[in-house]
Design a protein around this motif. Structure first.
Motif, PDB file in Angstrom:
ATOM      1  N   GLN A 207      27.479  58.855  44.997  1.00 28.72           N
ATOM      2  CA  GLN A 207      27.298  58.885  46.439  1.00 28.72           C
ATOM      3  C   GLN A 207      28.192  57.864  47.144  1.00 28.72           C
ATOM      4  O   GLN A 207      28.492  58.012  48.321  1.00 28.72           O
ATOM      5  N   ILE A 208      28.590  56.825  46.441  1.00 31.52           N
ATOM      6  CA  ILE A 208      29.464  55.813  47.037  1.00 31.52           C
ATOM      7  C   ILE A 208      30.904  56.277  46.875  1.00 31.52           C
ATOM      8  O   ILE A 208      31.357  56.519  45.769  1.00 31.52           O
ATOM      9  N   PRO A 209      31.646  56.419  47.953  1.00 28.55           N
ATOM     10  CA  PRO A 209      33.031  56.888  47.838  1.00 28.55           C
ATOM     11  C   PRO A 209      33.899  55.862  47.098  1.00 28.55           C
ATOM     12  O   PRO A 209      33.670  54.649  47.159  1.00 28.55           O
ATOM     13  N   LEU A 210      34.890  56.360  46.414  1.00 30.98           N
ATOM     14  CA  LEU A 210      35.796  55.506  45.657  1.00 30.98           C
ATOM     15  C   LEU A 210      36.549  54.559  46.591  1.00 30.98           C
ATOM     16  O   LEU A 210      36.879  53.432  46.210  1.00 30.98           O
ATOM     17  N   ASN A 211      36.773  54.994  47.806  1.00 29.41           N
ATOM     18  CA  ASN A 211      37.466  54.175  48.793  1.00 29.41           C
ATOM     19  C   ASN A 211      36.733  52.852  49.046  1.00 29.41           C
ATOM     20  O   ASN A 211      37.359  51.811  49.240  1.00 29.41           O
ATOM     21  N   ASN A 212      35.393  52.886  49.024  1.00 33.18           N
ATOM     22  CA  ASN A 212      34.621  51.659  49.230  1.00 33.18           C
ATOM     23  C   ASN A 212      34.861  50.661  48.104  1.00 33.18           C
ATOM     24  O   ASN A 212      34.952  49.458  48.342  1.00 33.18           O
ATOM     25  N   TYR A 213      34.938  51.155  46.868  1.00 35.38           N
ATOM     26  CA  TYR A 213      35.225  50.273  45.738  1.00 35.38           C
ATOM     27  C   TYR A 213      36.614  49.654  45.875  1.00 35.38           C
ATOM     28  O   TYR A 213      36.803  48.477  45.576  1.00 35.38           O
ATOM     29  N   VAL A 214      37.569  50.434  46.327  1.00 32.60           N
ATOM     30  CA  VAL A 214      38.935  49.918  46.487  1.00 32.60           C
ATOM     31  C   VAL A 214      38.981  48.837  47.550  1.00 32.60           C
ATOM     32  O   VAL A 214      39.588  47.774  47.345  1.00 32.60           O
ATOM     33  N   TRP A 215      38.321  49.060  48.675  1.00 28.64           N
ATOM     34  CA  TRP A 215      38.331  48.058  49.745  1.00 28.64           C
ATOM     35  C   TRP A 215      37.588  46.797  49.329  1.00 28.64           C
ATOM     36  O   TRP A 215      38.026  45.681  49.627  1.00 28.64           O
ATOM     37  N   PHE A 216      36.465  46.947  48.652  1.00 32.08           N
ATOM     38  CA  PHE A 216      35.696  45.779  48.211  1.00 32.08           C
ATOM     39  C   PHE A 216      36.477  44.965  47.181  1.00 32.08           C
ATOM     40  O   PHE A 216      36.531  43.736  47.256  1.00 32.08           O
ATOM     41  N   SER A 217      37.115  45.654  46.253  1.00 27.45           N
ATOM     42  CA  SER A 217      37.922  44.971  45.250  1.00 27.45           C
ATOM     43  C   SER A 217      39.117  44.273  45.892  1.00 27.45           C
ATOM     44  O   SER A 217      39.473  43.147  45.516  1.00 27.45           O
ATOM     45  N   THR A 218      39.723  44.902  46.866  1.00 28.92           N
ATOM     46  CA  THR A 218      40.842  44.289  47.585  1.00 28.92           C
ATOM     47  C   THR A 218      40.387  43.034  48.322  1.00 28.92           C
ATOM     48  O   THR A 218      41.086  42.009  48.312  1.00 28.92           O
ATOM     49  N   ALA A 219      39.227  43.105  48.947  1.00 27.54           N
ATOM     50  CA  ALA A 219      38.699  41.933  49.656  1.00 27.54           C
ATOM     51  C   ALA A 219      38.425  40.789  48.687  1.00 27.54           C
ATOM     52  O   ALA A 219      38.773  39.625  48.970  1.00 27.54           O
ATOM     53  N   LEU A 220      37.815  41.089  47.548  1.00 32.81           N
ATOM     54  CA  LEU A 220      37.554  40.049  46.552  1.00 32.81           C
ATOM     55  C   LEU A 220      38.853  39.428  46.046  1.00 32.81           C
ATOM     56  O   LEU A 220      38.960  38.211  45.890  1.00 32.81           O
ATOM     57  N   PHE A 221      39.845  40.267  45.788  1.00 34.95           N
ATOM     58  CA  PHE A 221      41.122  39.770  45.291  1.00 34.95           C
ATOM     59  C   PHE A 221      41.800  38.885  46.335  1.00 34.95           C
ATOM     60  O   PHE A 221      42.355  37.832  46.005  1.00 34.95           O
ATOM     61  N   CYS A 222      41.750  39.286  47.600  1.00 34.96           N
ATOM     62  CA  CYS A 222      42.354  38.481  48.668  1.00 34.96           C
ATOM     63  C   CYS A 222      41.639  37.148  48.838  1.00 34.96           C
ATOM     64  O   CYS A 222      42.284  36.111  49.062  1.00 34.96           O
TER      65      CYS A 222
END
Length: 109
Positions: free
Chosen positions: A10-25
């Protein structure tokens, strides 16, 4: 092959990408702006965990265990990094009584 739970689907893959990008930044900002060796160390671990999250998310969505195997190896490298890095930080603290990376220029020849 293991079925993916409906909650993860139910959670779109796009949300994982944005969250991972935020953590990396956040990890990059921590490495570049902080002077405390422990904080820098934690920021590097945060960047590794962001990469792990993204690998696990892609692996889950593709139903391919290869990404999860890479996560396992990254965790093993991170554990070795923690052991060696903390030993180095403890030895630096014993020698110069500080873990500020700005003071480490004393170690130059």
């Amino acid at each position: 092959m293991q079925q993916i739970p409906d909650v993860i689907r139910q959670i779109p893959l796009n949300n994982y990408v944005w969250f991972s990008t935020a953590l990396f930044c956040i990890g990059i900002i921590g490495v570049l702006t902080r002077r405390n060796a422990i904080i820098i160390f934690m920021s590097v671990e945060l960047m590794l965990n962001a990469a792990n999250l993204l690998l696990a998310a892609f692996s889950s969505y593709k139903s391919d265990p290869t990404g999860q195997v890479f996560v396992f190896f990254i965790m093993a490298v991170a554990a070795a990094e923690v052991a060696v890095g903390l030993a180095i930080i403890v030895m630096i603290y014993r020698n110069i009584q500080s873990i500020d990376v700005g003071i480490l220029n004393k170690l130059k020849w």
